[in-house]
Design a protein around this motif. Sequence first.
Motif, mmCIF file in Angstrom:
data_model
loop_
_atom_site.group_PDB
_atom_site.id
_atom_site.type_symbol
_atom_site.label_atom_id
_atom_site.label_comp_id
_atom_site.label_asym_id
_atom_site.label_seq_id
_atom_site.Cartn_x
_atom_site.Cartn_y
_atom_site.Cartn_z
ATOM 1 N N LEU A 86 24.101 22.747 48.851
ATOM 2 C CA LEU A 86 23.460 23.098 50.119
ATOM 3 C C LEU A 86 22.050 22.526 50.173
ATOM 4 N N LYS A 87 21.296 22.698 49.094
ATOM 5 C CA LYS A 87 19.925 22.179 49.069
ATOM 6 C C LYS A 87 19.905 20.660 49.244
ATOM 7 N N GLN A 88 20.795 19.964 48.562
ATOM 8 C CA GLN A 88 20.835 18.508 48.684
ATOM 9 C C GLN A 88 21.154 18.079 50.117
ATOM 10 N N SER A 89 22.092 18.762 50.759
ATOM 11 C CA SER A 89 22.432 18.399 52.140
ATOM 12 C C SER A 89 21.277 18.724 53.091
ATOM 13 N N LEU A 90 20.542 19.801 52.821
ATOM 14 C CA LEU A 90 19.358 20.120 53.627
ATOM 15 C C LEU A 90 18.264 19.080 53.437
ATOM 16 N N GLU A 91 18.087 18.596 52.212
ATOM 17 C CA GLU A 91 17.114 17.519 51.956
ATOM 18 C C GLU A 91 17.481 16.272 52.762
ATOM 19 N N ASP A 92 18.774 15.952 52.802
ATOM 20 C CA ASP A 92 19.237 14.800 53.568
ATOM 21 C C ASP A 92 18.979 15.016 55.060
ATOM 22 N N MET A 93 19.240 16.224 55.550
ATOM 23 C CA MET A 93 18.971 16.538 56.955
ATOM 24 C C MET A 93 17.479 16.439 57.244
ATOM 25 N N LYS A 94 16.651 16.938 56.333
ATOM 26 C CA LYS A 94 15.193 16.868 56.515
ATOM 27 C C LYS A 94 14.743 15.415 56.658
ATOM 28 N N SER A 95 15.278 14.533 55.821
ATOM 29 C CA SER A 95 14.910 13.112 55.906
ATOM 30 C C SER A 95 15.246 12.554 57.279
ATOM 31 N N HIS A 96 16.416 12.904 57.785
ATOM 32 C CA HIS A 96 16.815 12.439 59.116
ATOM 33 C C HIS A 96 15.865 12.998 60.175
ATOM 34 N N CYS A 97 15.519 14.277 60.060
ATOM 35 C CA CYS A 97 14.605 14.903 61.017
ATOM 36 C C CYS A 97 13.257 14.201 61.043
#
Length: 187
Positions: A116-127
């Motif tokens: 979950l944390k890794q996918s949130l990090e990826d989402m943050k980068s996109h944001c």
Amino acid sequence: MSSESRTLDSRGKRKSPSVVLPSAGQSVDDRWRLAYVNGDLFSCPAEEALAHCISEDCRMGAGIAVMFKKKFAGVAELKDQKKVSGQCAVLKTNGRFVFYLITKKKYNQKPTYESLKQSLEDMKSHCVTNGVTRISMPRIGCGLDRLKWSKVAEILEEVFKHTNVSITVYSLPEKTETTVMKEFMRR
């Protein structure tokens, strides 16, 4: 439908009775916010991005994922992105980003806090790259996936605390949530 908004700390304890987040386009003071709303996630402002968790196989056959699948379609496009657990697939529809946090390999598995944390990090980068400052989501990973919200909230804070991304977490009233979940479990 009226919505109740409140801010909680990472352990889910009430911090203040209400919070008003800036509207899209308003300046923010370079710190993230986590707000809670009782109501329908899909009633959030149309300019806000949406996020939820899915598996690599993009099955989306239970829980709120079924509603995302019906509302936004795009399963073939998601599969074409070839994202794996710990990444985030993205659709853009009607000017809004819809984030699909890939937290497990198969639909019948459970996610880990690390995926979950890794996918949130990826989402943050996109944001950050795309100027997304407002995301609405359910209590990700905590329904059928059984993660504990207090830990998920801590991860959200850890990932987003040095950004200007505001996150609003939507919860259905308990009776409605139970009815909706039972309906999807029958399918």
